[in-house]
Structures are given as structure tokens and as C-alpha cells.
Scaffold this active site. Structure first.
Site, PDB file in Angstrom:
ATOM      1  CE  LYS A  29     -34.728 -56.175 -15.162  1.00 21.79           C
ATOM      2  NZ  LYS A  29     -34.740 -55.952 -13.718  1.00 21.79           N
ATOM      3  CB  THR A  30     -39.081 -53.335 -12.001  1.00 20.88           C
ATOM      4  OG1 THR A  30     -37.694 -53.466 -12.307  1.00 20.88           O
ATOM      5  CG2 THR A  30     -39.245 -53.054 -10.521  1.00 20.88           C
ATOM      6  CG  ASP A 213     -34.861 -58.191 -11.126  1.00 22.71           C
ATOM      7  OD1 ASP A 213     -35.022 -58.530 -12.314  1.00 22.71           O
ATOM      8  OD2 ASP A 213     -34.729 -57.006 -10.766  1.00 22.71           O
ATOM      9  CD  GLU A 214     -31.191 -57.466 -13.949  1.00 26.25           C
ATOM     10  OE1 GLU A 214     -30.962 -58.210 -14.915  1.00 26.25           O
ATOM     11  OE2 GLU A 214     -31.378 -56.245 -14.054  1.00 26.25           O
ATOM     12  CD  GLN A 244     -30.526 -55.962 -20.500  1.00 24.36           C
ATOM     13  OE1 GLN A 244     -30.088 -54.952 -19.949  1.00 24.36           O
ATOM     14  NE2 GLN A 244     -31.815 -56.238 -20.520  1.00 24.36           N
ATOM     15  NE  ARG A 592     -28.866 -50.044 -20.895  1.00 26.75           N
ATOM     16  CZ  ARG A 592     -29.828 -50.828 -20.434  1.00 26.75           C
ATOM     17  NH1 ARG A 592     -30.463 -50.514 -19.335  1.00 26.75           N
ATOM     18  NH2 ARG A 592     -30.183 -51.924 -21.073  1.00 26.75           N
TER      19      ARG A 592
END
Length: 659
Positions: A29-30, A213-214, A244, A592
Site C-alpha cells: 500500500k505504501t 493512509d490507514e 486490521q 507479520r
């Protein structure tokens, strides 16, 4: 856009209306945000100075700025804004301070300052839990975008009403101090933008395209800020993952992702489902787990990587045995696989679970870094220096004055300060001005008056100095002239501790950018935005952290401990029957892991001297049996594992003898 997969490319190229990118864990996504910024600039759809990318932490903003700098060469990115929500709010208030009833150079109170003011407003002798609950209620009201009047109108019981009334008094005190707290950095801009159409139009002209973002972590006030800046046309891209969303306890509202579709019917949705981090086996387990949560837009993560090892589930006697087993496995893998310590991470639901793990790692001499220790900005000498900076910036900041005048200690006691506060109130002036008033000083004991006069003289000289030297140099001069260095020297029993604490002040100086003329006001305000989790590099050490702290990180080997009912899911969630967020928390932990994942649980624990039987987490039943390997369930696999460990042990002994 070379190397982007088709959904990533679509997310980058959609620029003419509202876009929601549902980005699964590890889906890049970044990179999508960075490429979209580059695309907007290169296609001349929007100049850099009219683009704002908003993140939730300074660390994430810093990483994004670095990646944009590598992607966009020269001055093409000049004027681009990449910052946190709160930094954007601060920038807004610095420009629109008059509309918020603030004067230029206002202060930003940190959590300690806020707590001190609320404590002072509570009835004498109030217990700490009353202070905490009142702070939380006020913060919750602000995060919902409510003014004191709106909070009072929305109060549903006596406790809410008391908190709303105290909120009004607290806000009045902030106004007197020409200060805002952290929550006001969002609430006040929202209040202004929603009530002042001309101001809102001006900011939509200033920020032509918004990237968030987020987005699943936004609270109600942050979502309203997004809407107020984007306006009805909605030139924005929100990137988030409802799977998330793990911060409801601090006000995050994952339903904001759904609300986007209601507020912007033309919203275009892109799903990023290809994962570039995990093995397929880990992803299949994660998909199966999270499928038990309700979804408006379900996603299925997949990867081009191999299946990888099965997920190991360990049953242990108790937390001490669990910690020994985890530490032993890490020690073995580091040796057998030639893996650096930084490849390993141990995750837990609550910070208290780290104690047994730390002990086990220490016994094996495994280096580790525990996230959430004493944060840099919480160190005593750093907070002292920040109080001085804030006072230099804002003479009306009484909270900063009270800390600075006693840091280092001088002949000014609590009785003197109480008298000074009384005199300041009578004269309608801040305490720092009263400390410079001949009339006020004459009413104090001579020794205390002389000490205050000396303090005021130091403040005046530093304030003058601030106008001509760089911000970093100001911190260094302040540390010496204020007496902080001398006080640290007197407090430290050995040279090593003195050097360490002095270096903390030097590091604080390094946090400031170079340049002249900024003055301490903006610097202190910027520092108030810094997240405690944003500083510090763990280096080559095993990472120990909470599941909440792990979001956004990845490791080759991940161990999740304490996977029992009552711990994960938490007992409060079990009592309330609200398992969705607990399931998302485990999902975050699972995703993770890049290569290998271990989940462990204990059969019993001790509470108040009694042994308590524990049940394995009900989430184990939601994992696909084909993807997991329990101890004792596969004798052949267990035998192979024992042989591998024995071989590694013999190899280590042989190497030792050869040496």
C-alpha cells in the site's frame, strides 16, 4: 509504474474522484501511495504543493517522505505535504489561530500537562482512577468532535455530565493559557471548517488532492476533517484495511470505511489482495480466521511464494515453560539457520507477559529489545528541556513555567509558587510575567524573590537568543544556561550515567532541523506531535512487543504467546461477546510472519497463589487443520525436528572443539 500489479496500477491511475483502496496486509500500500503522488505530479493533474498525504505516525510519514524523495527527483516534489493528522491540524491552527480564539505562538499541551490541569480542577483528594476516567471521557468527547456544550447535551448519565462540565472548565483554562491539547489539533479545525464555508473553500484550494493512509484507524473527528477538506467533489484516495482495525479502544471507527460509500456515492473501490510478505500457508490460515468476521468487502490474500512450513502450535505447562520453549527455539534457529536476531519477534496481548520472556532470553544470552520501555520523550531531562522551550515560545504557558522554574531546583518552593499564582491571578497575568513584576516580587520572601528574578533573567536572555541562533543550537545553549547540565551532574553518581543523560539532551537538539528564525514556538509545538513509538532503532536484537505495536512490521520468524481464552481473546471481549477486534488482533499478528509462525498457549497459571486452569484460545478452532502442526500430533514431523536439533547441537560442539 513499472512493476505494479493490475489492481495497484488501477489504484494509482484513478484520480478524478473519491477512491477507496482496500489494501490487505503486505500488499504494497505504501508503494501505491508513493506512485500515486508521482503520477499526480508527472501527469500535471496536481502540483506537489497542493497534494497532502496523511499518515498516523511520524515514523510512517518519515518513511513515506524518504520513498517519495527517491521516486521524484529534483524540485518536482517541492511543497508536498506528508505528515500526520495532528501535524496537519497544527499547521491549520498556526494559520487560522484567530478563528480558533488563539493568539500566535500558542502552546500544545502534552498528556502530562493535560492531566495536571484536570487534576487541579477535580475535587481535592480525587483518586487516580477518577482522574483517568475523567481524562478518557473528555478525550472521547473531543475525538468525537464534540464541543463542551455538545458533550453536555450528549451526556447520558451523572458521570458523563460531570465530565462534560469539567471539560468546559478545562477548555476555559486552556484558552487562558493560550494553549490546546493533542485532541484539539483535530477538533478545532473540524469545528472551523464545518462552520466557515469561506475558510473551507480556501483549504480545498490549498489542498487539492488528499491521500489518507490507514483510514480504518480514523476516529470520528479525523473522518470529519477528511470530509471537510475534500469537500463534496472528493478528490482523495483513502487506503485502509478493515481487517486490521485494532484501535477501537482509542476511538478508531472502522465503520468510517463504510461511511465513505454513503457520503460519496461515486466512490470507486480497489482491492489489493496479492501479498508480498507471507508464505501461502500463513495467508490461508489468516484468511480462514478473519472470514469469521462480518465483511462488506471481503478480501482473500494470496501470494506467489511457496507454501512454507506448517504453523506450529505448542501447549506449555505455564508461562515460564512457554518462555523457555520460545527462547530455546529462537536460540536454535539463529544458530541452525544462521539468522540474525532481528529476524525474530515475540508478540503478546498484554505488556505484563514480557517478564517471563525477558528472563528466559537473558538466561540464554539472547539480545532483545522490548518496545514500550521508557520512551525518549518521557525521560526526565528531556521533558525539562521541553518545558523550557515551551516557556520561551509562550510566556502565558503556566504549566511550562511551573516545570521550568523547578528544573533545575532553585530556592522556589511550593508555598512561593502558590503565592505567585495568587498574585498572577489578581493581576490577570501569567505566572512568568508575575515573576518579572517588581510589585509581585516585593510580596514574596527575599530569597525566593531573588531566585525568581534570576530565573526570569535567564528566560529573557534565552528568548532573545532564540531569534538569532538555530533551533538545535538553542537547545544546547538552553541546557547549559538553564543549569540543566549542572543539575544532571549533581544527580549522577557516576560518569557513565551523566554522559548518557547529557547525550539525551544532545539527541533532542538533533531532532530539530537546522535553520534560523523559526523561534522556539513552532519547534515546541512540533515536538508535542512526536509519537513515543517513533524513536529508537532496535538493531540486531529479538523484538518483544504487543500485538497492537506490531502493525506495519514484518519478521522472518514470529512467535505469538499466551493464545488462551481470557488473554487472546481478552476476558473483557469474552464477557461482552465482542470478538471481532480480538480476531483482527490475532490476524495482524499472524500476517507479520514472512516464513515461520509459532502459536503457544499454557495449561495453567497462578493468580493470587492459586493455580488456574486455562483453555486454549477458541481461535485455534478457526484455523484450517491442514495448515497447522500441534506437538505430538505428527510423530514423524516431531522426530525429524528432534533429529535436526540434535544435528545442529553436534555441529556446534564440533565447531567449538575445532576452535
Amino acid at each position: 509504474m513499472h512493476g505494479l500489479n493490475p489492481p495497484q496500477r488501477a489504484a494509482v491511475e484513478l484520480c478524478d474522484g473519491p477512491v477507496l483502496v482496500l489494501a490487505g496486509a503486505g500488499s504494497g500500500k505504501t508503494r501505491v501511495i508513493v506512485e500515486k503522488i508521482a503520477h499526480l505530479i508527472a501527469s500535471k493533474r496536481m502540483p506537489a504543493k497542493r497534494i497532502a498525504a496523511i499518515t498516523f505516525t511520524n515514523k510512517a510519514a518519515k518513511e513515506m517522505r524518504e520513498r517519495v524523495a527517491k521516486r521524484i527527483r529534483g524540485d518536482a516534489a517541492e511543497g508536498l505535504t506528508i505528515c500526520t493528522f495532528h501535524a496537519l491540524g497544527l499547521r491549520f491552527l498556526q494559520i487560522e489561530h484567530a478563528k480558533a480564539g488563539l493568539r500566535r505562538g500558542f502552546s500544545v499541551f502534552d498528556s502530562d500537562d493535560s492531566a495536571a490541569q484536570i487534576k487541579d480542577l477535580l475535587p481535592p483528594g480525587s483518586k487516580p482512577d477518577v482522574l483517568d476516567s475523567t481524562r478518557n471521557l473528555i478525550s472521547r468527547a473531543k475525538n468525537a468532535g464534540l464541543s463542551p456544550e455538545e458533550a453536555l447535551a450528549a451526556a447520558t448519565g451523572p458521570r458523563d455530565m460531570e465530565a462534560a462540565l469539567l471539560y468546559a472548565r478545562y477548555q476555559a483554562r486552556l484558552t487562558t493559557f493560550n494553549a490546546v491539547d493533542f485532541d484539539d489539533l483535530i477538533r478545532l479545525p473540524v469545528q472551523i471548517l464545518e462552520s466557515d464555508a469561506e475558510c473551507a473553500l480556501g483549504w480545498r484550494e490549498r489542498i487539492g488532492y488528499l491521500l489518507v493512509d490507514e483510514c480504518q484507524d480514523t476516529n470520528d473527528a479525523q473522518y470529519r476533517l477528511l470530509k471537510a477538506i475534500a469537500g463534496p467533489r472528493g478528490l482523495f484516495t483513502c487506503v485502509g484495511d478493515d481487517d486490521q482495525s485494532i484501535y477501537a479502544w482509542r476511538g478508531a471507527n472502522p465503520d468510517n470505511l463504510l461511511q465513505l460509500g454513503t457520503d460519496y456515492p461515486a466512490l470507486q473501490i480497489v482491492k489489493l489482495e496479492q501479498n508480498y510478505r507471507c508464505s501461502n500457508r500463513v495467508l490461508r490460515a489468516a484468511n480462514a480466521l478473519i472470514a469469521h468476521n462480518p465483511h462488506e468487502h471481503p478480501k482473500t490474500l494470496w501470494s506467489e511464494q511457496a507454501d512454507g512450513e506448517r504453523i506450529r502450535i505448542w501447549e506449555c505447562r505455564d508461562s515460564a515453560h512457554e518462555a523457555e520453549k520460545v527462547a530455546g527455539e529462537i536460540h536454535f534457529l539463529a544458530s541452525a539457520k544462521q539468522a540474525p536476531w532481528s529476524d525474530f519477534c515475540i508478540l503478546f496481548r498484554g505488556n505484563h507477559q514480557s517478564r517471563a520472556l525477558e528472563k528466559a532470553l537473558q538466561l540464554l544470552r539472547v539480545p532483545y529489545h522490548l518496545s514500550g520501555g521508557t520512551a525518549f520523550l518521557e525521560r526526565h531531562e528531556v521533558k525539562d528541556a521541553l518545558a523550557w522551550l515551551r516557556l520561551l515560545a509562550n510566556p502565558e504557558d503556566d504549566a511550562a513555567f511551573l516545570r521550568a522554574v523547578t528544573s533545575p531546583k532553585r530556592e522556589v518552593g511550593a508555598t512561593t509558587l502558590a503565592k505567585l499564582a495568587e498574585l498572577a491571578q489578581q493581576q490577570h497575568m501569567p505566572m512568568s510575567r508575575a515573576a518579572e513584576s517588581v510589585g509581585a516580587l516585593k510580596q514574596l520572601a527575599p530569597r525566593a524573590a531573588n531566585a525568581l528574578d534570576g530565573f526570569a533573567s535567564i528566560v529573557r536572555s534565552l528568548r532573545a537568543e532564540a531569534q538569532r541562533i538555530s533551533p538545535a543550537e538553542l537547545v544546547r545553549v538552553l541546557a547549559e544556561r538553564s543549569g540543566l547540565h549542572a543539575a544532571i551532574r549533581a544527580q549522577c553518581k557516576d560518569e557513565a550515567s551523566f554522559k548518557r543523560r547529557k547525550e539525551n539532551l544532545e539527541e533532542l537538539a538533533d531532532w530539530f532541523d537546522g535553520g534560523k528564525g523559526a523561534g522556539p514556538g513552532e519547534l515546541a509545538a512540533q515536538l508535542a506531535l512526536l509519537s513515543h513509538a517513533d524513536k529508537g532503532d532496535a538493531g540486531n536484537q529479538v523484538r518483544l512487543m504487543s500485538l497492537h505495536g506490531a502493525k506495519g512490521l514484518e519478521f522472518r520468524y514470529v512467535f505469538i504467546v499466551g493464545v488462551e481464552d481470557g488473554t487472546l481473546p481478552h476476558e473483557m471481549a469474552l464477557e461482552e461477546g465482542s470478538l471481532d477486534e480480538e480476531r483482527r488482533l490475532l490476524y495482524v499478528g499472524i500476517t507479520r510472519a514472512k516464513q515461520a509462525l509459532y502459536l503457544s498457549h499454557s495449561r495453567e497459571t497462578q493468580r493470587w497463589g492459586d493455580k488456574i486452569r486455562l483453555k486454549p484460545s477458541r481461535f485455534f478452532d478457526e484455523l484450517p487443520a491442514a495448515e497447522i502442526q500441534r506437538d505430538g500430533a505428527d510423530p514423524a514431523a516431531d522426530a525429524e525436528r528432534k533429529h535436526e536439533r540434535a544435528s545442529a547441537g553436534f555441529a556446534a560442539i564440533r565447531a567449538l572443539l575445532d576452535g
